[in-house]
Design a protein around this motif. Structure first.
Motif, PDB file in Angstrom:
ATOM      1  N   VAL A  54     -74.294  22.003 -19.959  1.00 39.49           N
ATOM      2  CA  VAL A  54     -73.273  23.009 -19.694  1.00 39.49           C
ATOM      3  C   VAL A  54     -71.895  22.509 -20.074  1.00 39.49           C
TER       4      VAL A  54
ATOM      5  N   LEU B 167     -71.074  23.031 -23.594  1.00 38.83           N
ATOM      6  CA  LEU B 167     -71.111  24.411 -24.066  1.00 38.83           C
ATOM      7  C   LEU B 167     -70.061  25.297 -23.416  1.00 38.83           C
TER       8      LEU B 167
ATOM      9  N   ILE C 204     -72.488  29.116 -20.737  1.00 41.93           N
ATOM     10  CA  ILE C 204     -73.310  28.713 -21.882  1.00 41.93           C
ATOM     11  C   ILE C 204     -73.096  29.699 -23.020  1.00 41.93           C
TER      12      ILE C 204
ATOM     13  N   LEU D 277     -82.840  27.792 -20.999  1.00 43.25           N
ATOM     14  CA  LEU D 277     -81.990  28.206 -19.891  1.00 43.25           C
ATOM     15  C   LEU D 277     -82.657  28.057 -18.523  1.00 43.25           C
TER      16      LEU D 277
END
Length: 385
Positions: A16, A19, A323, A332
């Motif tokens: 995370v 991103l 994300i 995910l």
């Protein structure tokens, strides 16, 4: 309830972090402040409402005519909508149960228009003989934390409490008061879908004109679209306390939508009542016309009575909104699991299993990542009329 997998809280942190998008991070930060506002009290509120209802029903059974009506209903049906049935009883029982219904709906983040959620059932078929022979039944509320449950409290018509072993079915007949899980889950999935759309996690599929390249994908053409269909599914055995009812299973399908944003699609699986049983639903799990990549993940969960669906949507959105699409598929599953606050893992929502990187071309049996279930999937084309 399924056995829980210990969660690796830091698994998704590095992913995370790499991103993060500023605007998404700001939105997620705002959600984080409210994501768990009601979570710690949901189970307690639901348990208290069920206990209140169980006490009231138990005392009402002192009326022999009313007790006979309840017995007839409980023997004739697996689940009795007790609030509606209580309209025939005196003493304000219906008002007490209606108030408990409203309290439960509010605690679960559901619109009170969902209607009565309380139900009554006989704890086990093995109790039928004692009940029909005239033994006065007790009434027990279903607990929302079966992992820690060793004792079930049941009330008699004098208001006295009796402690029962949660793992061994008693010989004394016991009515169990709990929530209509199918009804609550159907309403809850509507809330999830509504909230995911609100947070931008379930955006509509863009038209050809709105796509950057001005083209349509073959699978989203006017002739129809490709899906992944479940032809068979089974979950592993568990040791559910006798006081608990059938499982209520749903799956969160996650991936990147055609607009490049993370999306979550809730899928109800109302047929998955029991572990150790193979079901053949021919149910569509993934609609590939909604997704940018030929990969998606699935997280299977169980509704066990005290999920607050609005808070669940906020918690998941908090994690997933950070994300972004980097031009390649990113799993995910871990992000969804890590999004759920620790205190929700007491019982609700229960993590059943997960499937990483489901592909449109998958045709055969896929086992869950935690080994608690399997499903057989096949590509299936939905033809337009």
């Amino acid at each position: 309830m399924r056995p829980r997998q210990s969660r690796r809280r830091g698994t998704v942190a590095a992913l995370v972090g790499s991103l993060l998008a500023l605007s998404a991070g700001q939105t997620a930060g705002a959600l984080q402040a409210t994501a768990a506002t009601h979570a710690p009290t949901t189970a307690a509120s639901v348990d208290a409402a069920q206990d209140q209802a169980a006490r009231a029903i138990a005392r009402s059974l002192a009326d022999s005519a009313w007790r006979a009506r309840v017995q007839h209903a409980a023997l004739a049906s697996d689940e009795v909508p007790v609030t509606a049935l209580a309209g025939r009883a005196g003493g304000g029982l219906r008002a007490t149960l209606a108030a408990a219904d409203r309290r439960i709906a509010t605690a679960k983040g559901l619109d009170t228009k969902v209607g009565p959620l309380l139900r009554l059932r006989l704890g086990s078929d093995s109790m039928r003989g004692a009940l029909t022979s005239g033994t006065a039944p007790w009434v027990a509320p279903a607990t929302s934390d079966d992992a820690a449950t060793t004792t079930v409290v049941a009330y008699d018509n004098h208001g006295r409490a009796h402690a029962l072993d949660a793992r061994h079915t008693p010989s004394h007949p016991v009515y169990v008061v709990d929530i209509d899980g199918s009804k609550a889950l159907a309403a809850g999935l509507d809330v999830l879908d509504e909230q995911f759309r609100r947070y931008g996690l379930n955006s509509a599929t863009p038209t050809a004109a709105s796509r950057p390249d001005g083209t349509e994908r073959a699978r989203a053409a006017g002739a129809g679209f490709w899906t992944s269909r479940i032809t068979a599914v089974e979950l592993s055995d568990d040791e559910e306390p006798w006081v608990k009812g059938d499982a209520e299973i749903y799956t969160l399908v996650t991936g990147f939508g055609q607009d490049g944003q993370v999306r979550v699609d809730p899928v109800d699986m109302p047929y998955l009542d029991n572990d150790g049983t193979v079901y053949r639903p021919n149910q569509i799990l993934v609609n590939w016309s909604n997704y940018k990549y030929d990969l998606a993940d699935a997280v299977m969960m169980e509704e066990d009575g005290s999920t607050n669906y609005r808070d669940l949507a906020k918690a998941i959105a908090t994690a997933l909104l950070t994300i972004t699409d980097q031009g390649t598929y990113v799993p995910l599953v871990n992000a969804v699991l890590d999004a759920i606050p620790d205190d929700w893992w007491t019982d609700d929502p229960d993590y059943v299993d997960s499937w990483y990187t489901l592909a449109q071309s998958d045709n055969g049996t896929r086992y869950g990542a935690r080994g608690n279930g399997w499903m057989t999937v096949e590509p299936y084309f939905v033809q337009e009329f």
